[in-house]
Design a protein around this motif. Sequence first.
Motif, PDB file in Angstrom:
ATOM      1  N   LEU A 242       0.806  -1.217   0.000  1.00 44.88           N
ATOM      2  CA  LEU A 242       0.000   0.000   0.000  1.00 44.88           C
ATOM      3  C   LEU A 242       0.845   1.276   0.000  1.00 44.88           C
ATOM      4  CD1 LEU A 242      -2.790   1.443   0.344  1.00 44.88           C
ATOM      5  CD2 LEU A 242      -2.470   1.183   2.830  1.00 44.88           C
ATOM      6  N   ALA A 243       1.842   1.321   0.842  1.00 43.56           N
ATOM      7  CA  ALA A 243       2.515   2.578   1.160  1.00 43.56           C
ATOM      8  C   ALA A 243       3.422   3.081   0.043  1.00 43.56           C
ATOM      9  CB  ALA A 243       3.325   2.422   2.445  1.00 43.56           C
ATOM     10  N   SER A 244       3.308   4.375  -0.254  1.00 41.27           N
ATOM     11  CA  SER A 244       4.326   5.095  -1.008  1.00 41.27           C
ATOM     12  C   SER A 244       5.358   5.562   0.016  1.00 41.27           C
ATOM     13  CB  SER A 244       3.719   6.299  -1.733  1.00 41.27           C
ATOM     14  OG  SER A 244       2.680   5.885  -2.591  1.00 41.27           O
ATOM     15  N   LEU A 245       6.624   5.542  -0.364  1.00 39.06           N
ATOM     16  CA  LEU A 245       7.685   5.734   0.614  1.00 39.06           C
ATOM     17  C   LEU A 245       8.647   6.840   0.214  1.00 39.06           C
ATOM     18  CD1 LEU A 245       8.551   1.973   1.298  1.00 39.06           C
ATOM     19  CD2 LEU A 245       7.031   3.446   2.639  1.00 39.06           C
ATOM     20  N   ASN A 246       9.414   7.279   1.207  1.00 41.49           N
ATOM     21  CA  ASN A 246      10.519   8.202   1.000  1.00 41.49           C
ATOM     22  C   ASN A 246      11.704   7.671   1.782  1.00 41.49           C
ATOM     23  OD1 ASN A 246      12.111  10.719   2.265  1.00 41.49           O
ATOM     24  ND2 ASN A 246      11.363  11.288   0.237  1.00 41.49           N
ATOM     25  N   LEU A 247      12.882   7.684   1.151  1.00 35.61           N
ATOM     26  CA  LEU A 247      14.093   7.172   1.793  1.00 35.61           C
ATOM     27  C   LEU A 247      15.171   8.236   1.801  1.00 35.61           C
ATOM     28  CD1 LEU A 247      15.790   3.727   1.492  1.00 35.61           C
ATOM     29  CD2 LEU A 247      17.135   5.753   0.939  1.00 35.61           C
ATOM     30  N   GLY A 248      15.821   8.410   2.936  1.00 29.72           N
ATOM     31  CA  GLY A 248      16.923   9.347   3.063  1.00 29.72           C
ATOM     32  C   GLY A 248      17.996   8.789   3.979  1.00 29.72           C
ATOM     33  N   VAL A 249      19.218   9.258   3.814  1.00 31.32           N
ATOM     34  CA  VAL A 249      20.345   8.858   4.652  1.00 31.32           C
ATOM     35  C   VAL A 249      20.882  10.118   5.317  1.00 31.32           C
ATOM     36  CG1 VAL A 249      22.584   7.707   4.754  1.00 31.32           C
ATOM     37  CG2 VAL A 249      20.883   6.976   3.045  1.00 31.32           C
ATOM     38  N   GLY A 299       9.976   6.510   5.339  1.00 29.83           N
ATOM     39  CA  GLY A 299       8.693   6.959   5.860  1.00 29.83           C
ATOM     40  C   GLY A 299       7.620   6.992   4.797  1.00 29.83           C
ATOM     41  N   VAL A 300       6.377   7.167   5.215  1.00 29.27           N
ATOM     42  CA  VAL A 300       5.209   7.094   4.328  1.00 29.27           C
ATOM     43  C   VAL A 300       4.977   8.430   3.633  1.00 29.27           C
ATOM     44  CG1 VAL A 300       2.706   6.769   4.251  1.00 29.27           C
ATOM     45  CG2 VAL A 300       4.116   5.282   5.688  1.00 29.27           C
ATOM     46  N   ARG A 301       4.687   8.349   2.336  1.00 25.45           N
ATOM     47  CA  ARG A 301       4.290   9.502   1.513  1.00 25.45           C
ATOM     48  C   ARG A 301       2.954   9.186   0.844  1.00 25.45           C
ATOM     49  NH1 ARG A 301       5.324  13.824   0.204  1.00 25.45           N
ATOM     50  NH2 ARG A 301       6.738  14.039  -1.525  1.00 25.45           N
ATOM     51  N   GLY A 302       2.203  10.223   0.506  1.00 21.37           N
ATOM     52  CA  GLY A 302       1.006  10.036  -0.315  1.00 21.37           C
ATOM     53  C   GLY A 302      -0.233   9.611   0.435  1.00 21.37           C
ATOM     54  N   ARG A 303      -0.091   9.168   1.691  1.00 23.11           N
ATOM     55  CA  ARG A 303      -1.230   8.830   2.536  1.00 23.11           C
ATOM     56  C   ARG A 303      -0.957   9.439   3.911  1.00 23.11           C
ATOM     57  NH1 ARG A 303      -4.308   4.856   0.360  1.00 23.11           N
ATOM     58  NH2 ARG A 303      -5.343   4.561   2.350  1.00 23.11           N
ATOM     59  N   LEU A 327      22.870  12.138  15.474  1.00 25.49           N
ATOM     60  CA  LEU A 327      21.874  13.036  14.901  1.00 25.49           C
ATOM     61  C   LEU A 327      20.611  12.251  14.562  1.00 25.49           C
ATOM     62  CD1 LEU A 327      24.137  15.221  12.581  1.00 25.49           C
ATOM     63  CD2 LEU A 327      23.108  15.882  14.764  1.00 25.49           C
ATOM     64  N   PRO A 328      19.442  12.888  14.630  1.00 21.00           N
ATOM     65  CA  PRO A 328      18.187  12.181  14.351  1.00 21.00           C
ATOM     66  C   PRO A 328      18.074  11.781  12.892  1.00 21.00           C
ATOM     67  CG  PRO A 328      17.785  14.522  14.621  1.00 21.00           C
ATOM     68  CD  PRO A 328      19.213  14.300  14.994  1.00 21.00           C
ATOM     69  N   PRO A 329      17.184  10.840  12.606  1.00 17.63           N
ATOM     70  CA  PRO A 329      16.982  10.432  11.206  1.00 17.63           C
ATOM     71  C   PRO A 329      16.386  11.558  10.379  1.00 17.63           C
ATOM     72  CG  PRO A 329      15.466   9.269  12.675  1.00 17.63           C
ATOM     73  CD  PRO A 329      16.329  10.117  13.536  1.00 17.63           C
ATOM     74  N   PRO A 330      16.568  11.508   9.062  1.00 14.46           N
ATOM     75  CA  PRO A 330      15.930  12.506   8.195  1.00 14.46           C
ATOM     76  C   PRO A 330      14.417  12.511   8.394  1.00 14.46           C
ATOM     77  CG  PRO A 330      17.510  11.188   6.956  1.00 14.46           C
ATOM     78  CD  PRO A 330      17.370  10.538   8.297  1.00 14.46           C
ATOM     79  N   VAL A 331      13.833  13.692   8.352  1.00 15.04           N
ATOM     80  CA  VAL A 331      12.387  13.822   8.496  1.00 15.04           C
ATOM     81  C   VAL A 331      11.724  13.516   7.150  1.00 15.04           C
ATOM     82  CG1 VAL A 331      10.490  15.404   9.009  1.00 15.04           C
ATOM     83  CG2 VAL A 331      12.629  15.518  10.325  1.00 15.04           C
ATOM     84  N   THR A 332      10.765  12.617   7.166  1.00 14.99           N
ATOM     85  CA  THR A 332      10.033  12.303   5.940  1.00 14.99           C
ATOM     86  C   THR A 332       9.243  13.530   5.491  1.00 14.99           C
ATOM     87  OG1 THR A 332       9.815   9.987   6.593  1.00 14.99           O
ATOM     88  CG2 THR A 332       8.306  10.786   4.887  1.00 14.99           C
ATOM     89  N   PRO A 333       9.333  13.920   4.211  1.00 10.49           N
ATOM     90  CA  PRO A 333       8.570  15.091   3.735  1.00 10.49           C
ATOM     91  C   PRO A 333       7.081  14.926   3.994  1.00 10.49           C
ATOM     92  CG  PRO A 333      10.154  14.356   2.086  1.00 10.49           C
ATOM     93  CD  PRO A 333      10.149  13.311   3.156  1.00 10.49           C
TER      94      PRO A 333
END
Length: 572
Positions: A242-249, A299-303, A327-333
């Motif tokens: 189901l989920a659309s995702l975003n990935l960052g480092v 993290g989840v995008r689009g929903r 440092l904290p993880p990247p914030v999902t847009p």
Amino acid sequence: MSVIVWWLVTVVLVAVHSASARVVELEWEVEYKFWWPDCKEGIVMAINGQFPGPTIDAVAGDIVIIHLTNKLSTEGVVIHWHGIRQRGTPWADGAAGVTQCPINPGETFTYNFTVDKPGTHFYHGHYGMQRSAGLYGMMIVRSPKEKLRYDGEFNLLLSDWWHQSTHSQELALSSSPMRWIGEPQSLLINGRGQFNCSQAAYLSNEGKRQCTFRKNDQCAPETLRVKPNKVYRLRIASTTALASLNLGVEGHKLEVVEADGNYVKPFTVDDIDIYSGETYSVLLRTHSFPTKKHFISVGVRGRKPNTTQALTVLSYVDAPESSRPTLPPPVTPRWDDYNRSISFSNKFFAAKGYPPPPKKSDEQLYLLNTQNLIDGHTKWAINNVSLSVTATPYIGAIRYGLNSLSYLKSPAKGLVESYDITKPPVNPTTVKSSGIYKFPMGIVVDVILQNANVLKGKISEIHPWHLHGHDFWVLGYGDGKFRPGVDEKKYNLKNPPLRNTVALYPFGWTALRYVTDNPGVWFFHCHIEPHLHMGMGVVFAEGVDRIAKMDIPDEVLGCGLTRKWLMNRGRH
């Protein structure tokens, strides 16, 4: 270079390797296993006791032979080789009801095909909602002459996970009224996630419990260990249901170099959006600090997200084992920042050497995506047809000319001028049918995907569409309703990317172009598992006259009317 010449060059290069190609032959058993994907016990579909399934590693031109034994006690199984075009072997595509019958409990079926195209791919179940149950794994096809230069690589297979069983989900989606399955409980990276705890809890003030892991915990995240001042290739695939995702480092840029098995003009970003069915390769350049650890976040995008980020760690080799990222993880847009999503999609252009699309198309197919009703049951429909895959595989019905399958008819192809995509449907009723379109060989087809409003409220969802057996050129995206004769002028005909999966954004359209150069019957569908289960797909048949002459293995067609046909043939 013309499309045909480019394709012939590709065939020749693969043939050169094939002259000395190896055979990758594997014995697989599919069965259910108790597992702890997100630190909570559940049941997964495992291959040879592994979840996710084993990674296939081959070279373009290799022959892959998989002897698949179904050890499930009550249901059939098939596996689709996502991104593999199956030239000459359309019956090995692994789409239940389209290219083969499900493999019955206790039976063994052999997939035998050539991997003709290098790239980052994956495989997954394509019967019912077995992908949601965890039937998936990575498939890497290497180039005999790799253009990219890097010092190491990692695979990141992304998925989502529910605590509700897939059988319960299927029943809920098919009930009247529909019971929506809700957002996933966890996101998984290589089959590992954490429910009700966070690896980064020590950095937050949200009161989340810090994750603790024991040795050999199945949910313990993998750590990517890297050396300073090196280049690493991250092969990323999304098999989410189901989920659309975003990935960052955290602290690192990502250079996108491959999408769906095709090189793209490199571009650098802080993070990537990835929709179900998409694959990417990104190059990550490490810093000169040898003692640091960094979070990789998904993290989840689009929903509207109700699922916490999945986290794993990029660890430099000299970082102490007991240390944590500082440092904290990247914030999902923001989940509904669709302009950002479209901006990312518009960064993709074909790498140098790829052919541009043909200048004109021979046929145009408009596919209106709507949510509808059948006798109180919520369905998804394309041009007012909700797909119901037949009990007799399409490829068999066409191969043997079974005229009794007269319901294999094409839905409408044109755009409904009066349809208001911004409002719920005036007439919500749809019909159930086979949803097949037939095309002659060697023509150029434009497919315009048109999004619309759902049944209630003012909502339009993202739909990632995947085409089996082909790559296609993504010509462009647009807001609102597609305008024939106007929006075609916006097409990128110079260097559009070649993909096999593409996003359709809310209240918008997406245009793609492909050549019918692969005789067979090919699924084209939304890659969101519940949406396909509820009818969001069509089938393309091309080269019907050639299908009628194909030597299709009998074991592919041992169900429905083709089973009866084969039995009658055997009596004579």
